[in-house]
Structures are given as structure tokens and as C-alpha cells.
Design a protein around this motif. Structure first.
Motif, PDB file in Angstrom:
ATOM      1  N   ASP A   1       9.717 -23.446  24.391  1.00  0.00           N
ATOM      2  CA  ASP A   1       8.169 -23.257  24.863  1.00  0.00           C
ATOM      3  C   ASP A   1       7.216 -22.886  23.522  1.00  0.00           C
ATOM      4  O   ASP A   1       6.093 -22.616  24.063  1.00  0.00           O
ATOM      5  N   VAL A   2       7.614 -22.714  22.435  1.00  0.00           N
ATOM      6  CA  VAL A   2       6.606 -22.620  21.494  1.00  0.00           C
ATOM      7  C   VAL A   2       6.636 -23.357  20.179  1.00  0.00           C
ATOM      8  O   VAL A   2       5.515 -24.146  19.897  1.00  0.00           O
ATOM      9  N   THR A   3       7.894 -23.741  19.826  1.00  0.00           N
ATOM     10  CA  THR A   3       7.816 -24.599  18.608  1.00  0.00           C
ATOM     11  C   THR A   3       7.994 -26.042  18.900  1.00  0.00           C
ATOM     12  O   THR A   3       8.769 -27.002  18.518  1.00  0.00           O
ATOM     13  N   ASN A   4       6.789 -26.417  19.721  1.00  0.00           N
ATOM     14  CA  ASN A   4       6.767 -28.183  19.912  1.00  0.00           C
ATOM     15  C   ASN A   4       6.287 -28.707  18.404  1.00  0.00           C
ATOM     16  O   ASN A   4       5.776 -27.868  17.700  1.00  0.00           O
ATOM     17  N   LEU A   5       6.091 -29.958  18.591  1.00  0.00           N
ATOM     18  CA  LEU A   5       5.692 -30.723  17.438  1.00  0.00           C
ATOM     19  C   LEU A   5       4.485 -30.287  16.863  1.00  0.00           C
ATOM     20  O   LEU A   5       4.216 -29.883  15.728  1.00  0.00           O
ATOM     21  N   ALA A   6       3.359 -30.047  17.533  1.00  0.00           N
ATOM     22  CA  ALA A   6       2.134 -29.559  17.131  1.00  0.00           C
ATOM     23  C   ALA A   6       2.157 -28.363  16.398  1.00  0.00           C
ATOM     24  O   ALA A   6       1.496 -28.278  15.532  1.00  0.00           O
ATOM     25  N   PHE A   7       2.849 -27.377  17.058  1.00  0.00           N
ATOM     26  CA  PHE A   7       3.131 -25.937  16.682  1.00  0.00           C
ATOM     27  C   PHE A   7       3.772 -26.078  15.161  1.00  0.00           C
ATOM     28  O   PHE A   7       3.396 -25.392  14.191  1.00  0.00           O
ATOM     29  N   ARG A   8       4.809 -26.882  15.213  1.00  0.00           N
ATOM     30  CA  ARG A   8       5.428 -27.003  13.796  1.00  0.00           C
ATOM     31  C   ARG A   8       4.563 -27.751  12.750  1.00  0.00           C
ATOM     32  O   ARG A   8       4.736 -27.094  11.812  1.00  0.00           O
ATOM     33  N   LEU A   9       3.753 -28.552  13.058  1.00  0.00           N
ATOM     34  CA  LEU A   9       2.975 -29.047  12.157  1.00  0.00           C
ATOM     35  C   LEU A   9       1.889 -27.887  11.556  1.00  0.00           C
ATOM     36  O   LEU A   9       1.571 -28.113  10.271  1.00  0.00           O
ATOM     37  N   LEU A  10       1.346 -27.292  12.450  1.00  0.00           N
ATOM     38  CA  LEU A  10       0.417 -26.256  12.303  1.00  0.00           C
ATOM     39  C   LEU A  10       1.000 -25.210  11.333  1.00  0.00           C
ATOM     40  O   LEU A  10       0.699 -24.904  10.179  1.00  0.00           O
ATOM     41  N   CYS A  11       2.166 -24.877  11.456  1.00  0.00           N
ATOM     42  CA  CYS A  11       2.955 -24.077  10.705  1.00  0.00           C
ATOM     43  C   CYS A  11       3.175 -24.260   9.422  1.00  0.00           C
ATOM     44  O   CYS A  11       3.149 -23.798   8.275  1.00  0.00           O
ATOM     45  N   ARG A  12       3.495 -25.882   9.188  1.00  0.00           N
ATOM     46  CA  ARG A  12       3.736 -26.472   8.107  1.00  0.00           C
ATOM     47  C   ARG A  12       2.568 -26.552   7.272  1.00  0.00           C
ATOM     48  O   ARG A  12       2.579 -26.371   5.955  1.00  0.00           O
ATOM     49  N   GLN A  13       1.396 -26.786   7.961  1.00  0.00           N
ATOM     50  CA  GLN A  13       0.031 -26.865   7.230  1.00  0.00           C
ATOM     51  C   GLN A  13       0.021 -25.509   6.666  1.00  0.00           C
ATOM     52  O   GLN A  13      -0.785 -25.346   5.448  1.00  0.00           O
TER      53      GLN A  13
ATOM     54  N   ILE B   1      17.489 -27.404  22.441  1.00  0.00           N
ATOM     55  CA  ILE B   1      17.472 -28.641  23.367  1.00  0.00           C
ATOM     56  C   ILE B   1      18.855 -28.647  23.954  1.00  0.00           C
ATOM     57  O   ILE B   1      20.015 -28.751  23.335  1.00  0.00           O
ATOM     58  N   SER B   2      19.054 -28.603  25.414  1.00  0.00           N
ATOM     59  CA  SER B   2      20.217 -28.632  25.967  1.00  0.00           C
ATOM     60  C   SER B   2      20.918 -30.079  25.977  1.00  0.00           C
ATOM     61  O   SER B   2      20.326 -30.986  26.256  1.00  0.00           O
ATOM     62  N   VAL B   3      22.241 -29.822  25.621  1.00  0.00           N
ATOM     63  CA  VAL B   3      22.838 -31.178  25.516  1.00  0.00           C
ATOM     64  C   VAL B   3      23.027 -31.940  26.974  1.00  0.00           C
ATOM     65  O   VAL B   3      23.104 -33.189  26.975  1.00  0.00           O
ATOM     66  N   ASP B   4      23.174 -31.033  27.824  1.00  0.00           N
ATOM     67  CA  ASP B   4      23.273 -31.793  29.187  1.00  0.00           C
ATOM     68  C   ASP B   4      22.008 -32.443  29.530  1.00  0.00           C
ATOM     69  O   ASP B   4      22.061 -33.614  30.196  1.00  0.00           O
ATOM     70  N   ALA B   5      20.833 -31.828  29.372  1.00  0.00           N
ATOM     71  CA  ALA B   5      19.727 -32.460  29.503  1.00  0.00           C
ATOM     72  C   ALA B   5      19.512 -33.977  28.583  1.00  0.00           C
ATOM     73  O   ALA B   5      18.937 -34.747  29.130  1.00  0.00           O
ATOM     74  N   LEU B   6      19.778 -33.818  27.518  1.00  0.00           N
ATOM     75  CA  LEU B   6      19.779 -34.645  26.545  1.00  0.00           C
ATOM     76  C   LEU B   6      20.688 -35.967  26.801  1.00  0.00           C
ATOM     77  O   LEU B   6      20.391 -36.966  26.643  1.00  0.00           O
ATOM     78  N   LEU B   7      21.901 -35.661  27.381  1.00  0.00           N
ATOM     79  CA  LEU B   7      23.010 -36.673  27.816  1.00  0.00           C
ATOM     80  C   LEU B   7      22.572 -37.442  29.092  1.00  0.00           C
ATOM     81  O   LEU B   7      22.922 -38.223  29.677  1.00  0.00           O
TER      82      LEU B   7
ATOM     83  N   ASN C   1      17.830 -39.497  32.919  1.00  0.00           N
ATOM     84  CA  ASN C   1      16.565 -39.461  33.512  1.00  0.00           C
ATOM     85  C   ASN C   1      15.839 -38.251  32.836  1.00  0.00           C
ATOM     86  O   ASN C   1      14.498 -38.169  33.036  1.00  0.00           O
ATOM     87  N   GLN C   2      16.648 -37.386  31.887  1.00  0.00           N
ATOM     88  CA  GLN C   2      16.131 -36.396  31.340  1.00  0.00           C
ATOM     89  C   GLN C   2      15.426 -36.533  29.755  1.00  0.00           C
ATOM     90  O   GLN C   2      14.902 -35.783  29.128  1.00  0.00           O
ATOM     91  N   LYS C   3      15.890 -37.820  29.451  1.00  0.00           N
ATOM     92  CA  LYS C   3      15.485 -38.266  28.006  1.00  0.00           C
ATOM     93  C   LYS C   3      14.156 -38.365  27.721  1.00  0.00           C
ATOM     94  O   LYS C   3      13.620 -38.156  26.634  1.00  0.00           O
ATOM     95  N   SER C   4      13.453 -38.277  28.927  1.00  0.00           N
ATOM     96  CA  SER C   4      11.804 -38.453  28.694  1.00  0.00           C
ATOM     97  C   SER C   4      11.431 -37.084  28.145  1.00  0.00           C
ATOM     98  O   SER C   4      10.228 -36.890  27.589  1.00  0.00           O
ATOM     99  N   LEU C   5      12.106 -36.136  28.193  1.00  0.00           N
ATOM    100  CA  LEU C   5      11.835 -34.750  27.716  1.00  0.00           C
ATOM    101  C   LEU C   5      11.566 -34.753  26.266  1.00  0.00           C
ATOM    102  O   LEU C   5      11.014 -33.931  25.657  1.00  0.00           O
ATOM    103  N   LEU C   6      12.434 -35.622  25.690  1.00  0.00           N
ATOM    104  CA  LEU C   6      12.154 -35.948  24.165  1.00  0.00           C
ATOM    105  C   LEU C   6      10.997 -36.481  23.591  1.00  0.00           C
ATOM    106  O   LEU C   6      10.845 -36.820  22.483  1.00  0.00           O
TER     107      LEU C   6
END
Ligand SMILES: Cc1cc2nc3c(=O)[nH]c(=O)nc-3n(C[C@H](O)[C@H](O)[C@H](O)COP(=O)(O)O)c2cc1C
Length: 329
Positions: free
Chosen positions: A24-36, A47-53, A56-61
Motif C-alpha cells: 500500500d505504499v510503494t506503488n509506481l508513483a511513489f517509487r518514481l518519486l523516491c527515484r527522483q 504481490i501474491s502469486v495466487d492473485a497473480l495467477l 480475474n485478478q491480473k487487473s491488479l497489475l
């Protein structure tokens, strides 16, 4: 000059400051900000492998990464070597991260209850199997993140096993799983692991400012520093630590102005990558205003706003004076 290059597998970064994976913290936007702000390498939240596989939940990515988000590591959480392999192959193919990391440290019940996170460390066989299978099938360097054991020798055993199985680096959070976040990170235990292994070892736990970064590097001799909670709402911590390790001098900043500016940048990135609806903005707003003069009143104002959109409007369209953040700390 204490900032050094870090080589993990085939990837080399100019510095050795890493942003920790945080749910709930290191999403793409936050990572880019830390990178800057000077982070050399950042990790996705687990990322849970169960969700990833689960189709229906691939949209989480959605919005997992972008071309500017480099180098980055994807952290997977799971306990089945087969599922981890399948998920890692999918991630490698789809996102080409620089690193695939396995979470072997999360102490939360909802994770350990399914045999994942720090619960994995109870089975040496499983740890070996997971890392060796992943390193065998992936082109991407594989790393692991662990917590320490009650007994130092057990920590070293697991660390040696992870290295032997082919991992390219190991991150050690110097707390035992039962501690959750209490007590302090045990630098001695981290130092023992660093002494024992040939692969890079990353120190993690309680690095919050210039001094703690320097002490952790000097004391443990580790190859890199991973920063977690201190970056929440405060990506500028990377700039401060980086500057200090490079020059021995501290950066003087107007914290009030800096944090608000960072929050506005964060919102702009969330909007750019369409991440507003999947982010708990109220929580991030609390972190980004923590410790600032006038922040209590601002938080009260934010608490009564209806949703993330309203929070965005308030922050985007108000100066620090209008937000009540007028005095310096
Ligand atoms: C909100 C939050 C979420 C976290 N999520 C993860 C995670 O997804 N994967 C992981 O390996 N560790 C996770 N952690 C642990 C951090 O990566 C890190 O090991 C820990 O916070 C200690 O470092 P720090 O003292 O710099 O915060 C999380 C910690 C926090 C506070």
C-alpha cells in the motif's frame, strides 16, 4: 564518500540506496518519486502469486511499472515453488524487471497463516527449493528478503542456503518475526550475515536519517541500505542520505515546503499513471503532512473530505498558507 556502486547479478546501480517493498505504499508513483529523490533501486509491494495467477485478478497489475521506473524489483509472496515459478516467469516476460525478490520476512498473520513470508523460513528445504527453482528458470537475478532468527547460527544457516541456491543478493531486516516492528534492528546479526556471504547483503531496519544510514553502513559493512518507513511521506530522505554519504555534509531544507511539494508531485504522478483510485490517499496525506506545523488542522480537514478526488483538489489548488502550513518547524 560512502555511497558505493551496487552490483546485483548483471545489474549495477550508481549508488546503494534502496527503497523497501511496502504494501500500500510503494506503488509506481511513489517509487518514481523516491527515484527522483535519489533511490537507486526500488521494489514493488509484495504481490501474491495466487492473485497473480488468477486471471480475474491480473487487473491488479495495472500500472505496475513504466519505462521510467528502472531499475526496479518485483517482490513475490507465496509458498508453492511451482506457483512462484509460474508467476515469476509471467512477471519476467511481461515486465522485465531487473530483480525478482521473494518475500521471506513478512510476519503478518494473514501472510504467515498460509505458510508465506517469514513462515517460509521454518522450512530449509522449501527455501532452497524456491530459490534454486527460480534461479534455474529465470534470466532475471533472484533475491530474497528475510528477517533474523532468535538464534544467530540459524540466521547464518538460512543465509548460506539462500546463497547456495543461487540468489544474487540477500536483504536482511534485523528483527525477528515475533517482534513485528518493536525493539530495534539488530545490526550485529546483519553484520554476521554480511561476513558470512559472498553475494551482496543489503541492510534493512530503522534507517531513518543521515546518522543511522552511516552507522548501519559502517557497522555492518553491508553492500547496500534499504529504507522503508522513513520514506513514507518523506521521499526526500533519499536525497538527504545520499548527499550526506557523498559529501559528509547535511542538506539544509525547509521541511514544510519540501513535504508539501513532494505531496503535490506524488499526486501528479498518481494522476499521470491513473493510480488515484487504487491508492489510499488519506493515508498518504497523513504521512506527507506528518510532523509539519499546522498538520493536525490539515488532517482534520482531510478527514472530513468525501474521497481521494476531493483530497487531490484540496492539495492541488491550495498554497501552503491556505493549507495552514505557514510556520517553519
Ligand atoms: C506499511 C508497510 C508495508 C510493508 N510491506 C512489505 C512488503 O510488501 N514486503 C516486504 O518484504 N516487507 C514489507 N514491509 C517491511 C519493510 O520492507 C521493511 O523491511 C521494514 O519496514 C523495516 O525497515 P524500516 O525500518 O526501514 O521501515 C512493510 C513495512 C511497512 C511499514
Amino acid at each position: 564518500m560512502k555511497l558505493t556502486k551496487l552490483k546485483i547479478g548483471k545489474n549495477e546501480t550508481p549508488g546503494n540506496l534502496l527503497l523497501a517493498p511496502m504494501a500500500d505504499v510503494t506503488n509506481l508513483a511513489f517509487r518514481l518519486l523516491c527515484r527522483q529523490n535519489g533511490a537507486d533501486l526500488t521494489y514493488t509491494e509484495m504481490i501474491s502469486v495466487d492473485a497473480l495467477l488468477n486471471e480475474n485478478q491480473k487487473s491488479l497489475l495495472k500500472g505496475l511499472s513504466s519505462p521510467e521506473d528502472r531499475p526496479f524489483g518485483v517482490q513475490l509472496v507465496g509458498s508453492s515453488p511451482e506457483k512462484l515459478r509460474e508467476a515469476a516467469l509471467f512477471i519476467e516476460d511481461e515486465y522485465r524487471p531487473e530483480i525478482i525478490d521473494v518475500n521471506m520476512g513478512c510476519p503478518a498473520k494473514r501472510i504467515t497463516g498460509t505458510g508465506c513470508g517469514s513462515a517460509l523460513l521454518n522450512s530449509r528445504t522449501l527455501v532452497y527449493e524456491i530459490i534454486s527453482e527460480l534461479t534455474e528458470v529465470l534470466k532475471t537475478p533472484v533475491t530474497a528478503k528475510i528477517r533474523i532468527f532468535e538464534n544467530d547460527e540459524k540466521t547464518l544457516e538460512i543465509a548460506r542456503l539462500i546463497e547456495k541456491a543461487g540468489a544474487s543478493a540477500l536483504t536482511v531486516h534485523g528483527r525477528k518475526a515475533r517482534q513485528m516492528y518493536s525493539g530495534s534492528s539488530d545490526l550485529k546479526a546483519i553484520r554476521s550475515v554480511k561476513k558470512e556471504l559472498s553475494i551482496p547483503v543489503i541492510a534493512n531496519g530503522d534507517i531513518r536519517d543521515e546518522e543511522s544510514a552511516e552507522v548501519t553502513l559502517d557497522f555492518t559493512g553491508c553492500d547496500g541500505l534499504m529504507i522503508g518507513r522513513a520514506a513514507m511521506g518523506n521521499p526526500f530522505v533519499f536525497k538527504r542520505i545520499r548527499h550526506y554519504l557523498e559529501t559528509g555534509e547535511k542538506l539544509e531544507v525547509d521541511r514544510q515546503a519540501q513535504q508539501l511539494e513532494d505531496f503535490k508531485n506524488y499526486i501528479a504522478l498518481l494522476e499521470k499513471y491513473n493510480l488515484c483510485s487504487s491508492t489510499n490517499l488519506r493515508m498518504h496525506a497523513h504521512w506527507f503532512t506528518k510532523g509539519l506545523c499546522g498538520s493536525r488542522q490539515l488532517r482534520e480537514k482531510i478527514n472530513i473530505l468525501k474521497d481521494g478526488k476531493a483530497i487531490i483538489e484540496l492539495i492541488k489548488n491550495s498554497s501552503k498558507e491556505e493549507l495552514g502550513l505557514t510556520r517553519l518547524n
